[in-house]
Design a protein around this motif. Sequence first.
Motif, PDB file in Angstrom:
ATOM      1  N   PRO A 197       0.809  -1.221   0.000  1.00 50.38           N
ATOM      2  CA  PRO A 197       0.000   0.000   0.000  1.00 50.38           C
ATOM      3  C   PRO A 197       0.842   1.271   0.000  1.00 50.38           C
ATOM      4  CG  PRO A 197      -0.768  -1.562   1.649  1.00 50.38           C
ATOM      5  CD  PRO A 197       0.540  -2.074   1.159  1.00 50.38           C
ATOM      6  N   TRP A 198       0.275   2.302  -0.582  1.00 49.95           N
ATOM      7  CA  TRP A 198       0.898   3.630  -0.581  1.00 49.95           C
ATOM      8  C   TRP A 198       0.813   4.211   0.828  1.00 49.95           C
ATOM      9  CZ3 TRP A 198       3.771   6.531  -3.759  1.00 49.95           C
ATOM     10  CH2 TRP A 198       3.849   7.913  -3.528  1.00 49.95           C
ATOM     11  N   ASN A 199       1.940   4.716   1.344  1.00 50.42           N
ATOM     12  CA  ASN A 199       1.972   5.247   2.708  1.00 50.42           C
ATOM     13  C   ASN A 199       2.174   6.749   2.768  1.00 50.42           C
ATOM     14  OD1 ASN A 199       4.714   5.640   2.134  1.00 50.42           O
ATOM     15  ND2 ASN A 199       5.359   3.826   3.287  1.00 50.42           N
ATOM     16  N   GLY A 200       2.041   7.398   1.630  1.00 53.68           N
ATOM     17  CA  GLY A 200       2.218   8.844   1.575  1.00 53.68           C
ATOM     18  C   GLY A 200       3.580   9.268   1.091  1.00 53.68           C
ATOM     19  N   ILE A 201       4.535   8.363   1.148  1.00 54.22           N
ATOM     20  CA  ILE A 201       5.889   8.636   0.675  1.00 54.22           C
ATOM     21  C   ILE A 201       6.268   7.701  -0.458  1.00 54.22           C
ATOM     22  CG2 ILE A 201       8.334   8.751   1.309  1.00 54.22           C
ATOM     23  CD1 ILE A 201       7.455   9.294   4.176  1.00 54.22           C
ATOM     24  N   GLY A 202       5.891   6.443  -0.322  1.00 49.53           N
ATOM     25  CA  GLY A 202       6.174   5.435  -1.327  1.00 49.53           C
ATOM     26  C   GLY A 202       5.311   4.221  -1.083  1.00 49.53           C
ATOM     27  N   PHE A 203       5.526   3.174  -1.847  1.00 46.41           N
ATOM     28  CA  PHE A 203       4.804   1.925  -1.644  1.00 46.41           C
ATOM     29  C   PHE A 203       5.524   1.110  -0.572  1.00 46.41           C
ATOM     30  CE2 PHE A 203       3.615   3.104  -6.022  1.00 46.41           C
ATOM     31  CZ  PHE A 203       2.235   3.090  -5.885  1.00 46.41           C
ATOM     32  N   SER A 204       4.782   0.688   0.433  1.00 50.06           N
ATOM     33  CA  SER A 204       5.379   0.130   1.635  1.00 50.06           C
ATOM     34  C   SER A 204       6.115  -1.190   1.412  1.00 50.06           C
ATOM     35  CB  SER A 204       4.300  -0.080   2.699  1.00 50.06           C
ATOM     36  OG  SER A 204       3.291  -0.964   2.238  1.00 50.06           O
ATOM     37  N   GLY A 205       5.794  -1.904   0.338  1.00 50.08           N
ATOM     38  CA  GLY A 205       6.431  -3.188   0.099  1.00 50.08           C
ATOM     39  C   GLY A 205       7.610  -3.132  -0.830  1.00 50.08           C
ATOM     40  N   THR A 206       7.994  -1.937  -1.280  1.00 47.97           N
ATOM     41  CA  THR A 206       9.114  -1.784  -2.199  1.00 47.97           C
ATOM     42  C   THR A 206      10.047  -0.692  -1.689  1.00 47.97           C
ATOM     43  OG1 THR A 206       7.840  -0.206  -3.524  1.00 47.97           O
ATOM     44  CG2 THR A 206       7.764  -2.513  -4.193  1.00 47.97           C
ATOM     45  N   PRO A 207      11.317  -0.728  -2.073  1.00 43.71           N
ATOM     46  CA  PRO A 207      12.254   0.317  -1.631  1.00 43.71           C
ATOM     47  C   PRO A 207      11.803   1.696  -2.081  1.00 43.71           C
ATOM     48  CG  PRO A 207      13.428  -1.542  -2.596  1.00 43.71           C
ATOM     49  CD  PRO A 207      11.976  -1.767  -2.882  1.00 43.71           C
ATOM     50  N   ILE A 208      11.970   2.670  -1.216  1.00 43.60           N
ATOM     51  CA  ILE A 208      11.600   4.045  -1.545  1.00 43.60           C
ATOM     52  C   ILE A 208      12.583   4.600  -2.572  1.00 43.60           C
ATOM     53  CG2 ILE A 208      11.382   6.395  -0.650  1.00 43.60           C
ATOM     54  CD1 ILE A 208      10.460   5.213   1.985  1.00 43.60           C
ATOM     55  N   VAL A 209      12.039   5.187  -3.635  1.00 40.24           N
ATOM     56  CA  VAL A 209      12.881   5.790  -4.656  1.00 40.24           C
ATOM     57  C   VAL A 209      13.462   7.092  -4.114  1.00 40.24           C
ATOM     58  CG1 VAL A 209      12.966   6.736  -6.983  1.00 40.24           C
ATOM     59  CG2 VAL A 209      11.501   4.768  -6.491  1.00 40.24           C
ATOM     60  N   LYS A 210      14.766   7.182  -4.088  1.00 39.10           N
ATOM     61  CA  LYS A 210      15.425   8.370  -3.557  1.00 39.10           C
ATOM     62  C   LYS A 210      15.213   9.555  -4.495  1.00 39.10           C
ATOM     63  CE  LYS A 210      19.031   5.773  -1.148  1.00 39.10           C
ATOM     64  NZ  LYS A 210      20.501   5.553  -1.003  1.00 39.10           N
ATOM     65  N   PRO A 211      15.115  10.774  -3.930  1.00 38.34           N
ATOM     66  CA  PRO A 211      14.969  11.963  -4.782  1.00 38.34           C
ATOM     67  C   PRO A 211      16.111  12.064  -5.781  1.00 38.34           C
ATOM     68  CG  PRO A 211      14.584  12.500  -2.468  1.00 38.34           C
ATOM     69  CD  PRO A 211      15.119  11.098  -2.497  1.00 38.34           C
ATOM     70  N   ASN A 212      15.760  12.471  -6.997  1.00 35.24           N
ATOM     71  CA  ASN A 212      16.775  12.617  -8.033  1.00 35.24           C
ATOM     72  C   ASN A 212      16.371  13.759  -8.958  1.00 35.24           C
ATOM     73  OD1 ASN A 212      15.396  11.430 -10.640  1.00 35.24           O
ATOM     74  ND2 ASN A 212      14.875  10.031  -8.960  1.00 35.24           N
ATOM     75  N   PRO A 213      17.300  14.263  -9.757  1.00 38.21           N
ATOM     76  CA  PRO A 213      16.979  15.423 -10.615  1.00 38.21           C
ATOM     77  C   PRO A 213      16.261  15.060 -11.901  1.00 38.21           C
ATOM     78  CG  PRO A 213      19.277  14.807 -10.899  1.00 38.21           C
ATOM     79  CD  PRO A 213      18.724  13.905  -9.823  1.00 38.21           C
ATOM     80  N   TYR A 214      15.963  13.768 -12.131  1.00 42.50           N
ATOM     81  CA  TYR A 214      15.440  13.345 -13.425  1.00 42.50           C
ATOM     82  C   TYR A 214      13.931  13.175 -13.442  1.00 42.50           C
ATOM     83  CZ  TYR A 214      20.405  12.360 -13.920  1.00 42.50           C
ATOM     84  OH  TYR A 214      21.764  12.473 -13.935  1.00 42.50           O
ATOM     85  N   TYR A 215      13.352  12.683 -12.350  1.00 38.63           N
ATOM     86  CA  TYR A 215      11.909  12.467 -12.355  1.00 38.63           C
ATOM     87  C   TYR A 215      11.392  12.406 -10.923  1.00 38.63           C
ATOM     88  CZ  TYR A 215      13.147   7.603 -11.335  1.00 38.63           C
ATOM     89  OH  TYR A 215      13.665   6.469 -10.765  1.00 38.63           O
TER      90      TYR A 215
END
Length: 229
Positions: A197-215
């Motif tokens: 499930p989405w937790n407001g920052i990322g999907f709880s069952g997958t690694p959070i995508v770190k901020p980046n300048p591309y997308y």
Amino acid sequence: SILKVSNTDYTISKTYSISCSNTIVSSGGSFEMGFFSPGNSQNTYLGIWYKKISVKTVVWVANREIPLVNSSGILTVIDPGILALVNGTGSVIWSPNMTGSTRDPVAQLMESGILVVRDSNDQSGHFLWQSFDYPCDTLLPGMKLGKNFVTGLERHLSSWKSSDDPAPGEFTYWCDPQGYPQNILNYGSVEVFRTGPWNGIGFSGTPIVKPNPYYTYGLVFSNTVFGWR
């Protein structure tokens, strides 16, 4: 944003069509649209691919399930103002389902890789149809996955049947709006992966995508629309 008046480098109109002998290229040269035959197939399809890489990587196909059996197809505007993919016998085998009508439509390949149809005189950015509403197997920046609860339009990814056949295959990747929203990968009717499930920052069952300048990405969930972008 305001659209500039198009030219025939990246626009299909009543006065400019594409056949198997020519293509159109987006204004910045990132994407190209034309006819191609995948793998060892003898069939022909209308697609969009990256222009600036050596290996042709197709990101969208118009006639996934209705191939041309030879190279005599043409993408053109026919009366009374319809963008149409026409085969060698003059039959329309694919045409976008536009939300409005106009007697003078143009189809424009944008630098983002999206194909849009608009009125030739409309510079407001309003589109009568856009390919991003009908993704194939590739999620490009600016695309969304999810469902419009008002129109019923649902956007999801689907694999090719094989490297020779771009028709929808067994794998689908889609957004499930039930409960806490999450993305699910199916093989046919069998669920093989879910993001959690989405937790407001990322999907709880997958690694959070770190901020980046591309997308960037996020979730939109309201009474009218649900989706991941």
